[in-house]
Design a protein around this motif. Structure first.
Motif, PDB file in Angstrom:
ATOM      1  N   ASN A 282      -3.020 -15.516   5.339  1.00 23.53           N
ATOM      2  CA  ASN A 282      -4.365 -15.500   5.924  1.00 23.53           C
ATOM      3  C   ASN A 282      -5.202 -16.691   5.468  1.00 23.53           C
ATOM      4  OD1 ASN A 282      -5.087 -12.834   7.525  1.00 23.53           O
ATOM      5  ND2 ASN A 282      -3.680 -12.244   5.890  1.00 23.53           N
TER       6      ASN A 282
ATOM      7  N   THR B 184       0.679  -9.625   9.771  1.00 23.22           N
ATOM      8  CA  THR B 184       0.161  -8.292   9.486  1.00 23.22           C
ATOM      9  C   THR B 184       1.182  -7.213   9.812  1.00 23.22           C
ATOM     10  OG1 THR B 184      -2.080  -9.063   9.948  1.00 23.22           O
ATOM     11  CG2 THR B 184      -1.708  -6.691  10.003  1.00 23.22           C
TER      12      THR B 184
ATOM     13  N   GLU C 268      -4.045 -19.696   7.547  1.00 19.41           N
ATOM     14  CA  GLU C 268      -4.522 -19.689   8.937  1.00 19.41           C
ATOM     15  C   GLU C 268      -6.039 -19.847   9.002  1.00 19.41           C
ATOM     16  OE1 GLU C 268      -5.060 -15.062  10.177  1.00 19.41           O
ATOM     17  OE2 GLU C 268      -3.012 -15.762   9.892  1.00 19.41           O
TER      18      GLU C 268
ATOM     19  N   SER D 251      -1.611 -14.351  12.468  1.00 21.62           N
ATOM     20  CA  SER D 251      -2.162 -13.252  11.679  1.00 21.62           C
ATOM     21  C   SER D 251      -1.574 -11.912  12.096  1.00 21.62           C
ATOM     22  CB  SER D 251      -3.694 -13.238  11.840  1.00 21.62           C
ATOM     23  OG  SER D 251      -4.256 -12.156  11.147  1.00 21.62           O
TER      24      SER D 251
END
Length: 488
Positions: free
Chosen positions: A10, A287, A13, A283
């Motif tokens: 994260n 995830t 990104e 993401s």
């Protein structure tokens, strides 16, 4: 490990998204500023065009200053656009706008100057025409009232003079070749009449009039010709000004700059959306993968957490319902067990505090009722006895000397006795309010019924009394409180 992997993905990104978004947003903000300046430039040139037109029509001074103000605002907006321009074509458009500003400013100033000259010339034309018309009507015409040829010549000149005025004013209002021809015909007609008048002039006064008429006619002819030619020049300059404004507003601003800025905005917006889409896709994938591993671990942990949270919630519900005697039971040494221990200690403290508060309220009620009882006793044994004694003395005085007093004194004595009786009744009422003896004497239920009945008789009210105390054991302090509530 799962948390560290998620954070690393994260953060990467987010860095990419922040950098891409920052570049796109800066470009979009620059485009937005240029679009705003473009709209302002277009509005300024339109306002300048409207101000020029209104000044040509109305001639108000405010429109003259508004023309230069709007053109100066357009120049300032053009300079701001040049500062925001970054591409060669944008700089080229800024140069075109600056040239258009110079041309519009020069043409607008020339139009305003020409309009002011026309106003001055029109005033001179009207004044000269009015003066010449007055000379013909008031002086020349009345010189030979019986000479028909003389009067016809003067009338022809007067008609030609009016025709000149009509032709000039009509051409100024709406340029038309027929009105130019009418002016020429009127000039020729007046010249012929002038020649005829010069040939029939006899006296020295008539010859002086002929010279004066000729001088004013030449001035009037020159002013009329200048007004007509000035109107033609004004029309040509206004058409040129409109052409400059059209080229600036429609061709450069609307036709080139606005589509270019709109296209640039769409490109930067798409770039920003692509960056957001790429970051969102990475993401989501990260995830999904990390969550699949985390769910297995969290499933076991959540079962334990739910059980302990449910115990705490049950304890909170019992406290809300007023049950402070059943503690929360959670084994272990983690945070939930510590929270349960603190919760149980809070329940013990709340129970102790509630008990003390109830005892304190009972004591306060007892003290207040006791104070009222003592005040009632003091009033009954002190003030009330004194008022009753005063009433007895007044009655004795009335029986002894009542027959010896005059009517006024006897009336005053009766008023005093009446007021003393009212004071006795008021004292007894206050004592009854302070010390409800009827509760002690006849009980709560009967005492309430009697009290309500007395109040209704005093106030002329109607009341319905419903009581049911069967099976109830009410403490004396509570009975006194209930009676106080009914009194309120």
């Amino acid at each position: 490990l799962l948390c560290g992997s998620a954070v690393l993905v994260n953060v990467s990104e987010v860095i990419y998204l922040v950098r891409s978004s920052s570049q796109s947003l800066d470009a979009i903000e620059l485009i937005r500023q240029r679009q705003l300046v473009t709209v302002q430039m277009n509005a300024h040139v339109r306002d300048a065009e409207a101000a020029v037109y209104r000044y040509q029509i109305n001639g108000e001074e405010g429109f003259k200053s508004q023309v230069r103000e709007q053109l100066n605002n357009f120049s300032s907006a053009t300079a701001q656009y040049r500062l925001l321009a970054s591409q060669p074509n944008e700089q080229q458009w800024a140069s075109e706008l600056e040239r258009s500003y110079q041309q519009a400013l020069m043409t607008g100033d020339h139009l305003i100057e020409l309009h002011d000259q026309q106003i001055a010339q029109m005033d001179s034309f009207l004044a000269t025409q009015s003066q010449l018309s007055a000379l013909l009507s008031n002086n020349v015409m009345s010189s030979r009232p019986d000479d028909a040829a003389y009067k016809a010549t003067v009338t022809d000149m007067h008609d030609a003079l009016r025709a000149m005025l009509t032709a000039v004013t009509g051409y100024i209002a709406s340029p038309d070749e027929t009105k130019r021809g009418q002016f020429t015909d009127a000039v020729v007609s007046f010249q012929q009449g002038m020649n005829d008048f010069s040939s029939i002039a006899q006296s020295g006064k008539e010859k002086n009039w002929a010279a004066e008429i000729l001088s004013q006619f030449e001035q009037l002819k020159s002013l009329g010709a200048n007004l007509i030619s000035g109107r033609d020049l004004q029309q040509s300059l206004y058409a040129n000004f409109i052409s400059i404004i059209f080229n600036t507003g429609q061709q450069t601003i609307v036709g080139k700059i606005e589509p270019y800025e709109t296209n640039k905005f769409a490109q930067e917006r798409q770039t920003l959306l692509n960056a957001v889409g790429a970051a969102s896709m990475v993401s989501i994938l990260a995830t999904i993968i990390i969550s699949a591993f985390a769910i297995l671990f969290m499933f076991q942990l959540s079962r334990q957490v739910n059980t302990r949270v449910a115990s705490l919630l049950d304890g909170a519900a019992r406290v809300t319902a007023g049950n402070l005697d059943e503690p929360v039971t959670i084994t272990g040494a983690d945070e939930f067990a510590q929270l349960a221990e603190s919760f149980n200690e809070m329940m013990v403290g709340l129970a102790s505090r509630e008990e003390r508060l109830r005892a304190l309220i009972g004591r306060l009620a007892h003290i207040q009722d006791e104070e009222r009882r003592l005040i009632g006793l003091d009033l009954h044994d002190g003030l009330t006895q004194l008022i009753i004694s005063a009433n007895m003395h007044l009655n004795a005085l009335n029986s002894q000397i009542g027959s010896k007093l005059n009517a006024q004194s006897l009336q005053s004595l009766d008023v005093g006795r009446t007021l003393v009786k009212q004071a006795i009744d008021e004292a007894r009422r206050v004592i009854s309010e302070l010390r409800p003896t009827m509760v002690d004497d006849i009980g709560l239920e009967q005492g309430l019924c009697q009290y309500v009945t007395e109040v209704c008789e005093e106030q002329n009210w109607k009341a319905e009394i419903v009581t049911d105390t069967r099976g109830l054991e009410i403490a004396p302090a509570v009975q006194a409180a209930i009676f106080r509530i009914v009194q309120e």
